[in-house]
Design a protein around this motif. Sequence first.
Motif, PDB file in Angstrom:
ATOM      1  N   ALA A   1       9.450  42.674  60.169  1.00  0.00           N
ATOM      2  CA  ALA A   1       8.212  42.808  59.507  1.00  0.00           C
ATOM      3  C   ALA A   1       7.996  43.583  58.415  1.00  0.00           C
ATOM      4  CB  ALA A   1       7.069  42.933  60.491  1.00  0.00           C
ATOM      5  N   GLU A   2       9.012  44.574  58.249  1.00  0.00           N
ATOM      6  CA  GLU A   2       8.839  45.717  57.300  1.00  0.00           C
ATOM      7  C   GLU A   2       9.917  45.326  56.238  1.00  0.00           C
ATOM      8  OE1 GLU A   2       8.485  48.897  54.797  1.00  0.00           O
ATOM      9  OE2 GLU A   2       7.131  48.202  56.315  1.00  0.00           O
ATOM     10  N   PRO A   3       9.688  45.165  55.041  1.00  0.00           N
ATOM     11  CA  PRO A   3      10.286  44.940  53.648  1.00  0.00           C
ATOM     12  C   PRO A   3      11.446  46.110  53.629  1.00  0.00           C
ATOM     13  CG  PRO A   3       8.156  44.465  53.215  1.00  0.00           C
ATOM     14  CD  PRO A   3       8.013  45.036  54.521  1.00  0.00           C
ATOM     15  N   SER A   4      11.047  47.050  53.606  1.00  0.00           N
ATOM     16  CA  SER A   4      12.070  48.073  53.632  1.00  0.00           C
ATOM     17  C   SER A   4      13.371  48.157  54.511  1.00  0.00           C
ATOM     18  CB  SER A   4      11.544  49.732  53.514  1.00  0.00           C
ATOM     19  OG  SER A   4      10.802  49.904  54.826  1.00  0.00           O
ATOM     20  N   MET A   5      12.854  47.566  55.842  1.00  0.00           N
ATOM     21  CA  MET A   5      13.948  47.361  56.734  1.00  0.00           C
ATOM     22  C   MET A   5      15.022  46.309  56.092  1.00  0.00           C
ATOM     23  SD  MET A   5      13.842  49.790  59.159  1.00  0.00           S
ATOM     24  CE  MET A   5      13.031  50.722  60.435  1.00  0.00           C
ATOM     25  N   VAL A   6      14.268  45.178  55.723  1.00  0.00           N
ATOM     26  CA  VAL A   6      15.045  44.095  55.146  1.00  0.00           C
ATOM     27  C   VAL A   6      16.101  44.482  54.222  1.00  0.00           C
ATOM     28  CG1 VAL A   6      14.729  41.758  54.460  1.00  0.00           C
ATOM     29  CG2 VAL A   6      13.314  42.230  56.372  1.00  0.00           C
ATOM     30  N   GLU A   7      15.542  45.249  53.424  1.00  0.00           N
ATOM     31  CA  GLU A   7      16.292  45.719  52.024  1.00  0.00           C
ATOM     32  C   GLU A   7      17.682  46.301  52.693  1.00  0.00           C
ATOM     33  OE1 GLU A   7      14.340  48.052  49.417  1.00  0.00           O
ATOM     34  OE2 GLU A   7      12.811  46.603  48.939  1.00  0.00           O
ATOM     35  N   LEU A   8      17.686  47.402  53.636  1.00  0.00           N
ATOM     36  CA  LEU A   8      18.754  47.810  54.224  1.00  0.00           C
ATOM     37  C   LEU A   8      19.532  46.727  55.082  1.00  0.00           C
ATOM     38  CD1 LEU A   8      17.380  51.221  55.866  1.00  0.00           C
ATOM     39  CD2 LEU A   8      18.507  50.635  53.653  1.00  0.00           C
ATOM     40  N   ALA A   9      19.077  46.025  55.719  1.00  0.00           N
ATOM     41  CA  ALA A   9      19.714  44.841  56.469  1.00  0.00           C
ATOM     42  C   ALA A   9      20.442  44.164  55.469  1.00  0.00           C
ATOM     43  CB  ALA A   9      18.688  43.909  57.158  1.00  0.00           C
ATOM     44  N   ARG A  10      20.081  43.714  54.337  1.00  0.00           N
ATOM     45  CA  ARG A  10      20.672  42.935  53.411  1.00  0.00           C
ATOM     46  C   ARG A  10      22.080  43.609  52.901  1.00  0.00           C
ATOM     47  NH1 ARG A  10      15.346  40.702  50.454  1.00  0.00           N
ATOM     48  NH2 ARG A  10      15.041  39.162  51.411  1.00  0.00           N
ATOM     49  N   ALA A  11      21.849  44.949  52.797  1.00  0.00           N
ATOM     50  CA  ALA A  11      22.936  45.677  52.321  1.00  0.00           C
ATOM     51  C   ALA A  11      23.958  45.893  53.517  1.00  0.00           C
ATOM     52  CB  ALA A  11      22.481  46.993  51.938  1.00  0.00           C
ATOM     53  N   ALA A  12      23.571  46.158  54.688  1.00  0.00           N
ATOM     54  CA  ALA A  12      24.427  46.224  56.006  1.00  0.00           C
ATOM     55  C   ALA A  12      25.001  44.956  56.202  1.00  0.00           C
ATOM     56  CB  ALA A  12      23.552  46.752  57.152  1.00  0.00           C
ATOM     57  N   ALA A  13      24.374  43.779  56.079  1.00  0.00           N
ATOM     58  CA  ALA A  13      25.137  42.476  56.712  1.00  0.00           C
ATOM     59  C   ALA A  13      24.702  41.602  55.372  1.00  0.00           C
ATOM     60  CB  ALA A  13      24.172  42.079  57.734  1.00  0.00           C
ATOM     61  N   PRO A  14      25.787  41.519  54.274  1.00  0.00           N
ATOM     62  CA  PRO A  14      25.465  40.955  53.090  1.00  0.00           C
ATOM     63  C   PRO A  14      25.866  39.338  53.359  1.00  0.00           C
ATOM     64  CG  PRO A  14      27.496  42.169  52.959  1.00  0.00           C
ATOM     65  CD  PRO A  14      26.918  42.688  54.241  1.00  0.00           C
ATOM     66  N   THR A  15      26.389  39.045  54.300  1.00  0.00           N
ATOM     67  CA  THR A  15      26.737  37.629  54.499  1.00  0.00           C
ATOM     68  C   THR A  15      25.525  36.950  55.450  1.00  0.00           C
ATOM     69  OG1 THR A  15      28.066  37.805  56.567  1.00  0.00           O
ATOM     70  CG2 THR A  15      29.192  37.826  54.407  1.00  0.00           C
ATOM     71  N   ALA A  16      24.666  37.811  56.003  1.00  0.00           N
ATOM     72  CA  ALA A  16      23.442  37.167  56.702  1.00  0.00           C
ATOM     73  C   ALA A  16      22.303  36.679  55.999  1.00  0.00           C
ATOM     74  CB  ALA A  16      23.032  38.273  57.738  1.00  0.00           C
ATOM     75  N   ASP A  17      21.396  36.195  56.311  1.00  0.00           N
ATOM     76  CA  ASP A  17      20.282  35.460  55.807  1.00  0.00           C
ATOM     77  C   ASP A  17      19.316  36.513  56.420  1.00  0.00           C
ATOM     78  OD1 ASP A  17      17.838  34.381  54.838  1.00  0.00           O
ATOM     79  OD2 ASP A  17      18.072  32.372  56.042  1.00  0.00           O
ATOM     80  N   CYS A  18      18.785  37.542  55.601  1.00  0.00           N
ATOM     81  CA  CYS A  18      17.923  38.603  55.824  1.00  0.00           C
ATOM     82  C   CYS A  18      16.681  38.390  55.087  1.00  0.00           C
ATOM     83  CB  CYS A  18      18.593  39.950  55.514  1.00  0.00           C
ATOM     84  SG  CYS A  18      19.981  40.285  56.408  1.00  0.00           S
TER      85      CYS A  18
ATOM     86  N   GLY B   1      13.418  41.315  64.260  1.00  0.00           N
ATOM     87  CA  GLY B   1      13.314  42.926  64.188  1.00  0.00           C
ATOM     88  C   GLY B   1      14.536  43.624  64.047  1.00  0.00           C
ATOM     89  N   THR B   2      15.365  43.084  62.895  1.00  0.00           N
ATOM     90  CA  THR B   2      16.666  43.676  62.597  1.00  0.00           C
ATOM     91  C   THR B   2      16.599  45.064  62.262  1.00  0.00           C
ATOM     92  OG1 THR B   2      18.527  43.006  61.355  1.00  0.00           O
ATOM     93  CG2 THR B   2      16.578  42.917  60.239  1.00  0.00           C
ATOM     94  N   GLY B   3      15.410  45.859  61.807  1.00  0.00           N
ATOM     95  CA  GLY B   3      15.644  47.118  61.364  1.00  0.00           C
ATOM     96  C   GLY B   3      16.667  47.159  60.290  1.00  0.00           C
ATOM     97  N   PRO B   4      17.419  48.209  60.038  1.00  0.00           N
ATOM     98  CA  PRO B   4      18.492  48.498  59.192  1.00  0.00           C
ATOM     99  C   PRO B   4      19.631  47.300  59.341  1.00  0.00           C
ATOM    100  CG  PRO B   4      18.828  50.173  60.852  1.00  0.00           C
ATOM    101  CD  PRO B   4      17.399  49.427  61.040  1.00  0.00           C
ATOM    102  N   GLY B   5      19.633  46.492  60.041  1.00  0.00           N
ATOM    103  CA  GLY B   5      20.651  45.372  60.150  1.00  0.00           C
ATOM    104  C   GLY B   5      21.805  45.763  61.191  1.00  0.00           C
ATOM    105  N   THR B   6      21.592  46.734  62.079  1.00  0.00           N
ATOM    106  CA  THR B   6      22.650  46.915  62.843  1.00  0.00           C
ATOM    107  C   THR B   6      23.175  45.841  63.562  1.00  0.00           C
ATOM    108  OG1 THR B   6      21.860  49.293  62.836  1.00  0.00           O
ATOM    109  CG2 THR B   6      23.664  48.620  64.571  1.00  0.00           C
TER     110      THR B   6
END
Length: 270
Positions: free
Chosen positions: A74-91, A52-57
Motif C-alpha cells: 500500500a505504501e509507494p516508498s516500500m514498492v520502490e525498495l521492493a523493485r530494487a530488491a526483486a528486479p524480476t518481480a512485478d512490484c 504487503g511486500t514492504g522492502p521486497g524481502t
Amino acid sequence: MSVTAFDDSERQIWAGRAAAYADTFAELCAHTVPHLLDAAEVGPGVRVLDVGTGPGTVAAAACDRGAKVTAVDAEPSMVELARAAAPTADCRVAVLPALPFGDGEFDAVVGNFVLNHVGRPRSALAELRRVARPDGWVALTIWATPPAPGQALIGRAIQAAGAQRPPHLPPLPPEEDFSRTPAGLTALLESAGLREAYGETLRWNHRVAADEWWSGPAAGVAFTGQLIRSQPPEVRAEIRRFFDEFSGEFADVDGLLTLPHAALLVRARR
C-alpha cells in the motif's frame, strides 16, 4: 469498500518510512520468510503473490527460488525498495482488500506480517482466497499475543512511562479483532472459506544493539514509533529511560541485546 479509520491510520503511519523500516525492523521480520515460503510450497515456476511486500524481502527470496513473483504494497516508498530488491518481480502499489487481479490468478499467496495492518482482516482474507487458484496455498505470519519478552520491550517502556494512546491511532474495532494464537488464526482463515488450515508458533532470538533497536521507533516506524512521537517531550524522555533500564535484562556481555520473539505462521488451501 470504504476505508476504515484503522486503515487510514496505517497509511499515515507508514507514509514515507520505507527506508527507516528497512534499516531497523526489516531484519527482524526477515526471519520468518523461509518458513513462510515453505508453507506456501513456493518453488520454480510457482505463480506467487506477495501481499504487503514492504522492502521486497519475501519477493526477492521467492525469486531466488525460481518463482514467478508479483508483489504489492500500500505504501509507494516500500514498492520502490521492493523493485530494487526483486528486479524480476512485478512490484506495484495495491491495497487490501481490493487487489487488481483476477480470480484464481496465483498458485500461492503469501503475506509476511501484513494481516496486522488491515482494518478488516476477514475481508482481506476473502480477497487473498479469491486470487488464489483452487487448491492453492495462502500462507501468512503475524505477531503472537501475548508477545514474547523481546517483542514486548518497547511496549513495556511505553506503558511504564504512562504514555497515552492518541485518537489518531485507533485500535482495531473489537468486532474485527481475533485471537493472535495458532487456533485463533486458523479459525479466522476458515471463516474466510479457506480449508485445511494449520498454524504453528515460530520462536527465535533477535540480536541487535540497543541503540539500533531504539532507532526504529525513534524514527517513527510502525505503531510504536508513532505512539512515542505523539507524546510530550517529558514522556518521550521517560520512555527512553525505561527502555534503557529494561534493555539491561537482555544485554549480553558484548553489549548486544538478545531479544526473544514469537510469530504465528498459518497456511490454508483455497
